[in-house]
Design an enzyme around this catalytic site. Structure first.
Site, mmCIF file in Angstrom:
data_model
loop_
_atom_site.group_PDB
_atom_site.id
_atom_site.type_symbol
_atom_site.label_atom_id
_atom_site.label_comp_id
_atom_site.label_asym_id
_atom_site.label_seq_id
_atom_site.Cartn_x
_atom_site.Cartn_y
_atom_site.Cartn_z
ATOM 1 N N ILE A 15 -16.336 24.832 -22.705
ATOM 2 C CA ILE A 15 -15.937 25.869 -21.745
ATOM 3 C C ILE A 15 -16.540 27.222 -22.141
ATOM 4 C CG2 ILE A 15 -13.929 27.161 -20.898
ATOM 5 C CD1 ILE A 15 -12.341 24.465 -21.121
ATOM 6 N N ASP A 64 -14.215 32.672 -38.246
ATOM 7 C CA ASP A 64 -13.089 31.780 -37.952
ATOM 8 C C ASP A 64 -12.018 32.676 -37.338
ATOM 9 O OD1 ASP A 64 -10.687 30.389 -38.052
ATOM 10 O OD2 ASP A 64 -11.171 29.398 -39.949
ATOM 11 N N VAL A 65 -11.629 32.416 -36.086
ATOM 12 C CA VAL A 65 -10.698 33.329 -35.412
ATOM 13 C C VAL A 65 -9.329 33.387 -36.086
ATOM 14 C CG1 VAL A 65 -11.781 33.222 -33.133
ATOM 15 C CG2 VAL A 65 -9.976 31.567 -33.727
ATOM 16 N N ASN A 91 -11.427 32.092 -26.104
ATOM 17 C CA ASN A 91 -11.638 30.691 -25.717
ATOM 18 C C ASN A 91 -11.545 29.726 -26.900
ATOM 19 O OD1 ASN A 91 -12.970 28.428 -24.020
ATOM 20 N ND2 ASN A 91 -14.358 28.689 -25.765
ATOM 21 N N SER A 143 -3.923 26.687 -21.406
ATOM 22 C CA SER A 143 -4.011 25.271 -21.042
ATOM 23 C C SER A 143 -2.841 24.975 -20.112
ATOM 24 C CB SER A 143 -3.895 24.413 -22.308
ATOM 25 O OG SER A 143 -3.729 23.050 -21.979
ATOM 26 N N TYR A 156 0.100 21.800 -30.358
ATOM 27 C CA TYR A 156 -0.870 22.436 -29.452
ATOM 28 C C TYR A 156 -0.157 23.096 -28.278
ATOM 29 C CZ TYR A 156 -4.821 22.627 -26.119
ATOM 30 O OH TYR A 156 -5.768 23.025 -25.200
ATOM 31 N N LYS A 160 -0.088 26.993 -27.170
ATOM 32 C CA LYS A 160 -0.589 27.476 -25.868
ATOM 33 C C LYS A 160 0.526 28.146 -25.066
ATOM 34 C CE LYS A 160 -4.998 26.268 -26.084
ATOM 35 N NZ LYS A 160 -6.061 27.294 -26.159
ATOM 36 N N THR A 191 -15.256 18.123 -21.941
ATOM 37 C CA THR A 191 -15.936 18.768 -23.077
ATOM 38 C C THR A 191 -15.778 17.868 -24.304
ATOM 39 O OG1 THR A 191 -13.965 19.877 -23.899
ATOM 40 C CG2 THR A 191 -15.215 21.052 -22.201
ATOM 41 N N ASP A 192 -16.327 18.336 -25.437
ATOM 42 C CA ASP A 192 -16.173 17.591 -26.696
ATOM 43 C C ASP A 192 -14.705 17.414 -27.058
ATOM 44 O OD1 ASP A 192 -18.883 17.474 -26.914
ATOM 45 O OD2 ASP A 192 -19.057 19.072 -28.419
#
Ligand code: NAP
Length: 259
Positions: A15, A64-65, A91, A143, A156, A160, A191-192
């Site tokens: 993305i 690395d964020v 992102n 998401s 996750y 999000k 995506t991956d």
């Protein structure tokens, strides 16, 4: 709107790369942030050059964020290369699934660190520039898992949901300054990250890759996976002049999935 300096995190693929292609085509000056310089440079080389810019090129920076010092250094580098930051697209993200009883503290912390803390750190690092510019924009890629629950992705999904809360609260805090803060919430997108989820389902259940993909697509009322370009289009609109009164919103790009 063109020629703005916009930072995209996790830009190298999926993305993020789709967003970079659309924004570069609009003539923006991009800082592409990620963990692998070679992948970022390959992306930069494939983009149309910015309409304006000190070196006529997009800027690549490794960070690395989830690491506060690396994020600060990356934004210092972005400013030095392309001037004050006008827009930020958070992102970068990771999605690892596990049933709750097998969710380790490490997995839990990593999901929160990359998806939620990373967004917070980048917002904070860009904030002074965004306020000074008066019309700055933040778009957080959350998401549908930030709008509803799904089994086996509690960490996750919690992260999000946190991104959605961050978005709504920052939007109110910044509303009077003219800075807008919104979230885009993709459904399953090709995506991956999705390919890894398919591989995980195959390993855990013995289903074929085709069956696993079909199950992901079936959760979308349009019965297909979202394409990265469709997510990027929503981001581009939120960054555009016509969206200046839109703030604190979470826009689902999921073929009508009911939240
Ligand atoms: P992707 O293809 O796996 O790409 C993720 C990107 O994030 C990569 O460029 C990766 O960089 C970067 N990244 C990961 N961890 C990072 C970190 N700690 N610091 C900096 N960069 C990091 O995934 P995607 O599908 O494009 O996902 C993009 C965003 O959309 C994520 O926030 C994801 O949660 C969200 N999303 C995706 C889907 C989906 O179905 N694909 C659905 C809903 C939401 P490296 O190249 O260094 O690994």
């Amino acid at each position: 709107m063109t020629g703005r300096h916009i930072v995209i995190t996790g830009a190298a693929r999926g993305i993020g790369a789709a967003i970079a292609h659309l924004l570069a085509a609009d003539g923006h000056r991009l800082t592409l942030l990620g963990r692998r310089l070679d992948a970022l440079q390959a992306l930069a080389a494939s983009l149309p050059p910015p309409a304006e810019g000190r070196e006529g090129r997009h800027h690549c920076v490794v960070a690395d964020v989830a690491d506060e010092a690396q994020v600060q250094a990356a934004f210092d580098s972005a400013r030095a290369a392309l001037g004050p930051v006008w827009g930020l697209v958070n992102n970068a993200g990771q999605a690892q699934s596990a049933p709750l009883h097998r969710t380790s503290a490490e997995l839990w912390q990593r999901m929160l660190a990359v998806n939620l803390t990373g967004s917070f750190l980048c917002c904070r690092a860009a904030l002074a520039d965004l306020r000074a510019g008066g019309q700055g924009r933040i778009v957080n890629i959350a998401s549908t898992a930030g709008q509803r629950g799904y089994a086996y992705v509690a960490a996750y999904s919690a992260a999000k949901h946190g991104v959605v809360g961050l978005t709504r609260s920052m939007a109110l805090e910044l509303a009077a300054s003219g800075v807008t803060v919104n979230a885009v919430c993709p459904g399953y997108t090709e995506t991956d990250l999705l390919r890894d989820s398919v591989a995980n389902v195959v390993a855990q259940t013995g289903r074929t890759p085709e069956q696993a993909r079909a199950e992901f697509a079936a959760s979308n009322p349009q019965r297909r996976l979202v394409q990265p370009e469709q997510v990027a289009d929503a981001v581009r609109w939120l960054l555009g002049a016509g969206a200046s009164a839109i703030t604190g919103q979470c826009i689902s790009v999921s073929g009508g999935e009911v939240m």
